[in-house]
Motif scaffolding. Structure first.
Motif, short mmCIF file in Angstrom:
data_model
loop_
_atom_site.label_atom_id
_atom_site.label_comp_id
_atom_site.label_asym_id
_atom_site.label_seq_id
_atom_site.Cartn_x
_atom_site.Cartn_y
_atom_site.Cartn_z
N VAL A 66 0.82 -1.22 0.00
CA VAL A 66 0.00 0.00 0.00
C VAL A 66 0.85 1.27 0.00
O VAL A 66 0.31 2.38 0.00
N VAL A 67 2.18 1.11 -0.01
CA VAL A 67 3.05 2.28 0.04
C VAL A 67 2.86 3.17 -1.18
O VAL A 67 2.74 4.40 -1.07
N GLU A 68 2.83 2.56 -2.40
CA GLU A 68 2.74 3.36 -3.63
C GLU A 68 1.46 4.18 -3.70
O GLU A 68 1.51 5.39 -3.98
N PRO A 69 0.28 3.58 -3.45
CA PRO A 69 -0.92 4.43 -3.50
C PRO A 69 -0.94 5.52 -2.44
O PRO A 69 -1.46 6.62 -2.67
N LEU A 70 -0.35 5.24 -1.27
CA LEU A 70 -0.30 6.28 -0.24
C LEU A 70 0.66 7.40 -0.65
O LEU A 70 0.38 8.58 -0.44
N ALA A 71 1.79 7.01 -1.23
CA ALA A 71 2.74 8.03 -1.70
C ALA A 71 2.13 8.86 -2.81
O ALA A 71 2.31 10.08 -2.87
N ALA A 72 1.38 8.20 -3.70
CA ALA A 72 0.72 8.94 -4.79
C ALA A 72 -0.29 9.94 -4.23
O ALA A 72 -0.47 11.04 -4.78
#
Length: 402
Positions: free
Chosen positions: A222-228
């Motif tokens: 879930v890191v990528e969607p949170l970073a986005a």
């Protein structure tokens, strides 16, 4: 005395008195919440008071708070509400037998009992109650639906995922939020996929709910969607994403922590002030040590040119009672360096701050200081504090070497 003072002093009797005598629904509601936080299952008078309020109070918000207070105290307290409303005592037995009674209560015509039953089923964690809870997701009362979502998240079984996904479009925002949190806690591919899809929604409130919920997932996926989401046009979504990133690290299994930490740092490498501000806020205001530790650690990795607010909060964290928070704050200040950091640390080491904090300040000055620092640190070799003197001698050698 205020409600806060009563709670801080552990005065259960005083809170009960306020709850029973106040004409203000807001005061009664807060008294219920505080009783739930400080009372134990041995405080039978408090439990009886909350049971009575849950049944008789004229305010639905106060009734709901009383149910939540009982739930906070424990399943035994919730059982007392069930006994009060049904008039039937719950015999001791296996969890499945008790769960069966609570599942039956989900069809009561009294919404407060349905709320209590849902909460109790979640606390019991018995999978035999899942089907009844899934059926209760269509309850007419949003307060009940909200607690059913919470209960399914606590039981944490994949079979609840499709029903919880349906609640992501619930007309009530709190229900949508709790459904999202439950899905994140269950964490299957199907559950997380639904939340990731919400991150692309046109509705700002839905994106905010998804960003808030993903922090419960405990997986690097879930890191990528949170970073986005840090580039989301809505400030609330961006803030929720930061809080989730910190929460993710605070809750994740230790074995996964390093890989998730590295991925997050990579994603946040070019963080701007809008990203940094919520991290500073967490370090300044959070009451959870793990959150503050992670916030202190992150600031040194994502901030190249700190502003005064960021530096001040990190310097204040050097005085933290939690050793790790203070150490992470010291590491971050050393990573940042610069004139602003030096200014604040020079002020700290010559103040009447605790010796631990001053010693940390001297240590950092040994890494980042210049001529001004050398003169001050030399004087500190004669400080009254042994800790400070020891750090000062070490720092002087580094400063002279530069």
């Amino acid at each position: 005395m205020s409600l806060y003072d009563l709670a801080r002093s552990g005065d259960v009797d005083g809170l009960e008195e306020m709850l029973l005598e106040s004409d203000s629904p807001a005061v009664r509601k807060r008294a219920c919440e505080l009783l739930g936080e400080i009372a134990t299952k041995e405080d039978m008078d408090a439990i009886e008071t909350l049971v009575s309020v849950a049944v008789t109070d004229e305010s639905s918000a106060v009734k709901a708070a009383a149910v939540d207070g009982l739930d906070e105290i424990g399943a035994e307290a919730v059982e007392q509400l069930l006994v009060e409303i049904t008039g039937e005592k719950i015999d001791e037995g296996a969890d499945w037998a008790v769960a069966k009674r609570f599942a039956k209560a989900l069809s009561s015509n009294i919404p407060e009992l349905r709320m209590a039953a849902a909460s109790a089923l979640g606390k019991l964690g018995d999978e035999s109650g899942i089907n009844s809870l899934k059926s209760a997701l269509s309850d007419e009362d949003p307060r009940v639906r909200q607690r059913v979502c919470m209960a399914l998240g606590e039981i944490n079984h994949p079979s609840a995922v499709p029903a919880l996904i349906d609640r992501l479009s619930d007309p009530n925002g709190q229900v949508r939020h709790e459904a999202a949190i439950a899905l994140s806690a269950i964490g299957t591919d199907q559950a997380l996929g639904a939340l990731k899809n919400m991150m692309d929604a046109d509705n700002t409130a839905i994106r905010r709910i998804a960003a808030s919920a993903l922090g419960e997932a405990g997986t690097a996926d879930v890191v990528e969607p949170l970073a986005a989401a840090l580039n989301d046009p809505d400030e609330g979504v961006r803030s929720a994403a930061i809080y989730s990133i910190i929460e993710l690290l605070s809750n994740v299994d230790t074995q996964k922590s390093h890989s998730i930490r590295e991925r997050i740092v990579t994603e946040l490498q070019d963080a701007d002030d809008a990203t940094v501000e919520p991290i500073v806020e967490i370090l300044e205001e959070s009451s959870q040590q793990r959150q503050r530790r992670n916030a202190a650690w992150f600031l040194g990795r994502v901030v190249d040119e700190p502003n005064r607010k960021t530096v001040d909060v990190l310097v204040d964290a050097l005085e933290s009672d939690d050793t790790q928070t203070a150490q992470f704050a010291a590491t971050s200040l050393a990573e940042m360096g610069g004139e602003l950091v030096e200014d604040e640390l020079l002020e700290l080491v010559e103040s009447d701050a605790p010796d631990d904090a001053r010693a940390q300040g001297v240590f950092i000055l040994g890494k980042v200081g210049g001529e001004r620092s050398r003169d001050v640190v030399e004087n500190l070799t004669e400080d009254d504090s042994k800790q400070v003197r020891k750090r000062a001698f070490s720092a002087i050698s580094k400063l002279k070497g530069r």
